[in-house]
Design a protein around this motif. Structure first.
Motif, PDB file in Angstrom:
ATOM      1  N   TYR A  43      51.237  41.516  46.449  1.00 11.43           N
ATOM      2  CA  TYR A  43      49.928  40.855  46.428  1.00 11.43           C
ATOM      3  C   TYR A  43      49.571  40.266  47.783  1.00 11.43           C
ATOM      4  O   TYR A  43      50.435  40.051  48.632  1.00 11.43           O
ATOM      5  N   ILE A  44      48.273  40.023  47.933  1.00 10.87           N
ATOM      6  CA  ILE A  44      47.764  39.181  49.004  1.00 10.87           C
ATOM      7  C   ILE A  44      47.059  38.027  48.312  1.00 10.87           C
ATOM      8  O   ILE A  44      46.221  38.218  47.437  1.00 10.87           O
ATOM      9  N   ALA A  45      47.435  36.828  48.677  1.00  8.25           N
ATOM     10  CA  ALA A  45      46.907  35.647  48.004  1.00  8.25           C
ATOM     11  C   ALA A  45      45.557  35.231  48.579  1.00  8.25           C
ATOM     12  O   ALA A  45      45.128  35.719  49.637  1.00  8.25           O
ATOM     13  N   TYR A  46      44.908  34.309  47.885  1.00  7.41           N
ATOM     14  CA  TYR A  46      43.625  33.757  48.325  1.00  7.41           C
ATOM     15  C   TYR A  46      43.725  33.212  49.747  1.00  7.41           C
ATOM     16  O   TYR A  46      42.751  33.216  50.505  1.00  7.41           O
ATOM     17  N   ASP A  53      56.490  58.633  44.694  1.00  9.60           N
ATOM     18  CA  ASP A  53      55.385  57.677  44.801  1.00  9.60           C
ATOM     19  C   ASP A  53      54.135  58.161  44.071  1.00  9.60           C
ATOM     20  O   ASP A  53      53.121  57.449  44.054  1.00  9.60           O
ATOM     21  N   THR A  54      54.198  59.322  43.463  1.00 14.08           N
ATOM     22  CA  THR A  54      53.085  59.805  42.649  1.00 14.08           C
ATOM     23  C   THR A  54      52.892  58.886  41.451  1.00 14.08           C
ATOM     24  O   THR A  54      53.842  58.594  40.720  1.00 14.08           O
ATOM     25  N   ALA A  55      51.664  58.408  41.276  1.00 15.72           N
ATOM     26  CA  ALA A  55      51.407  57.423  40.225  1.00 15.72           C
ATOM     27  C   ALA A  55      49.906  57.170  40.125  1.00 15.72           C
ATOM     28  O   ALA A  55      49.130  57.572  40.996  1.00 15.72           O
ATOM     29  N   VAL A  56      49.539  56.483  39.046  1.00 15.39           N
ATOM     30  CA  VAL A  56      48.215  55.869  38.986  1.00 15.39           C
ATOM     31  C   VAL A  56      48.358  54.488  39.610  1.00 15.39           C
ATOM     32  O   VAL A  56      49.236  53.711  39.222  1.00 15.39           O
ATOM     33  N   TYR A  57      47.513  54.217  40.596  1.00 14.25           N
ATOM     34  CA  TYR A  57      47.562  52.949  41.311  1.00 14.25           C
ATOM     35  C   TYR A  57      46.403  52.064  40.858  1.00 14.25           C
ATOM     36  O   TYR A  57      45.245  52.507  40.828  1.00 14.25           O
ATOM     37  N   TYR A  58      46.740  50.815  40.541  1.00 17.90           N
ATOM     38  CA  TYR A  58      45.760  49.836  40.080  1.00 17.90           C
ATOM     39  C   TYR A  58      45.709  48.655  41.041  1.00 17.90           C
ATOM     40  O   TYR A  58      46.750  48.234  41.565  1.00 17.90           O
ATOM     41  N   CYS A  59      44.512  48.100  41.214  1.00 16.96           N
ATOM     42  CA  CYS A  59      44.418  46.775  41.816  1.00 16.96           C
ATOM     43  C   CYS A  59      44.046  45.795  40.698  1.00 16.96           C
ATOM     44  O   CYS A  59      43.396  46.172  39.714  1.00 16.96           O
ATOM     45  N   ALA A  60      44.484  44.572  40.869  1.00 19.80           N
ATOM     46  CA  ALA A  60      44.293  43.586  39.814  1.00 19.80           C
ATOM     47  C   ALA A  60      44.239  42.184  40.398  1.00 19.80           C
ATOM     48  O   ALA A  60      44.768  41.930  41.486  1.00 19.80           O
ATOM     49  N   ARG A  61      43.639  41.290  39.658  1.00 18.54           N
ATOM     50  CA  ARG A  61      43.571  39.880  40.031  1.00 18.54           C
ATOM     51  C   ARG A  61      44.452  39.082  39.088  1.00 18.54           C
ATOM     52  O   ARG A  61      44.399  39.264  37.866  1.00 18.54           O
ATOM     53  N   ALA A  62      45.219  38.190  39.669  1.00 13.80           N
ATOM     54  CA  ALA A  62      46.134  37.389  38.864  1.00 13.80           C
ATOM     55  C   ALA A  62      46.013  35.919  39.231  1.00 13.80           C
ATOM     56  O   ALA A  62      45.555  35.558  40.313  1.00 13.80           O
ATOM     57  N   VAL A  63      46.466  35.094  38.292  1.00 11.57           N
ATOM     58  CA  VAL A  63      46.683  33.683  38.556  1.00 11.57           C
ATOM     59  C   VAL A  63      48.162  33.415  38.344  1.00 11.57           C
ATOM     60  O   VAL A  63      48.851  34.162  37.641  1.00 11.57           O
ATOM     61  N   ALA A  64      48.644  32.373  38.995  1.00 16.77           N
ATOM     62  CA  ALA A  64      50.046  32.009  38.847  1.00 16.77           C
ATOM     63  C   ALA A  64      50.174  31.125  37.618  1.00 16.77           C
ATOM     64  O   ALA A  64      49.607  30.043  37.561  1.00 16.77           O
ATOM     65  N   ALA A  65      50.936  31.621  36.635  1.00 21.83           N
ATOM     66  CA  ALA A  65      51.131  30.889  35.385  1.00 21.83           C
ATOM     67  C   ALA A  65      52.557  31.139  34.913  1.00 21.83           C
ATOM     68  O   ALA A  65      52.783  31.873  33.962  1.00 21.83           O
ATOM     69  N   GLY A  66      53.502  30.548  35.601  1.00 25.60           N
ATOM     70  CA  GLY A  66      54.892  30.903  35.347  1.00 25.60           C
ATOM     71  C   GLY A  66      55.205  32.102  36.197  1.00 25.60           C
ATOM     72  O   GLY A  66      55.860  32.030  37.206  1.00 25.60           O
ATOM     73  N   GLY A  67      54.743  33.233  35.799  1.00 23.29           N
ATOM     74  CA  GLY A  67      54.744  34.435  36.641  1.00 23.29           C
ATOM     75  C   GLY A  67      53.305  34.718  37.034  1.00 23.29           C
ATOM     76  O   GLY A  67      52.486  33.814  37.114  1.00 23.29           O
TER      77      GLY A  67
END
Length: 121
Positions: free
Chosen positions: A52-55, A91-105
Motif C-alpha cells: 500500500y501507499i498511505a494517505y 505473476d499472472t493474475a487479476v490485479y485489484y486496487c483497493a482502499r482500506a482503513v486500519a482496523a486491527g489489520g
C-alpha cells in the motif's frame, strides 16, 4: 462514494516490469487515514496483498514481493501506481486496487473491478 479503476497493459513479457495505475474518484488519496492498496489473485488461488501507499505517502510492501515492488502516487491526478519488476508467468493474475482503513489489520471497503495481467512471451 469513492470509485477505483485499474488501468494498464494486459500482457507483459517475462523479465519486464508490470505497471498498473489506479485512478480514484469521489475521494482524495491524501485523505486521512486511508491506505491505498494493490492486491492480486492468481488463477485458481486466493487473494494476495501486494502493498500500500498511505494517505501520508508512506509505503509498505508484502515481504515476499518487497524486492520487486514499488508503489507511488500522483496527487495532482489522484492516482497511485504499482510497478512490479522482473515478472515471471507466476505473476499472472487479476490485479485489484483497493482502499482500506486500519482496523486491527487492513479493512478493505472499496475495490476496483480488477484487471487481468498475463505474463507471457
Amino acid at each position: 462514494q469513492v470509485q477505483l479503476q485499474e488501468s494498464g497493459p494486459g500482457l507483459v513479457k517475462p523479465s519486464q516490469t508490470l505497471s498498473l495505475t489506479c485512478t480514484v474518484s469521489g475521494g482524495s488519496i491524501t485523505t486521512n487515514y486511508y491506505y491505498w492498496s494493490w492486491i492480486r489473485q492468481p488463477p485458481g488461488k486466493g487473494l494476495e496483498w501486494i502493498g500500500y501507499i498511505a494517505y501520508s505517502g508512506s509505503t509498505y510492501y508484502s515481504p515476499s514481493l518487497k524486492s520487486r515492488t514499488s508503489i507511488s502516487r500522483d496527487t495532482s491526478k489522484n492516482q497511485f501506481t504499482l510497478q512490479l519488476s522482473s515478472v515471471t508467468p507466476e505473476d499472472t493474475a487479476v490485479y485489484y486496487c483497493a482502499r482500506a482503513v486500519a482496523a486491527g489489520g487492513l479493512d478493505f471497503g472499496s475495490w476496483g473491478q480488477g484487471t487481468q495481467v498475463t505474463v507471457s512471451s
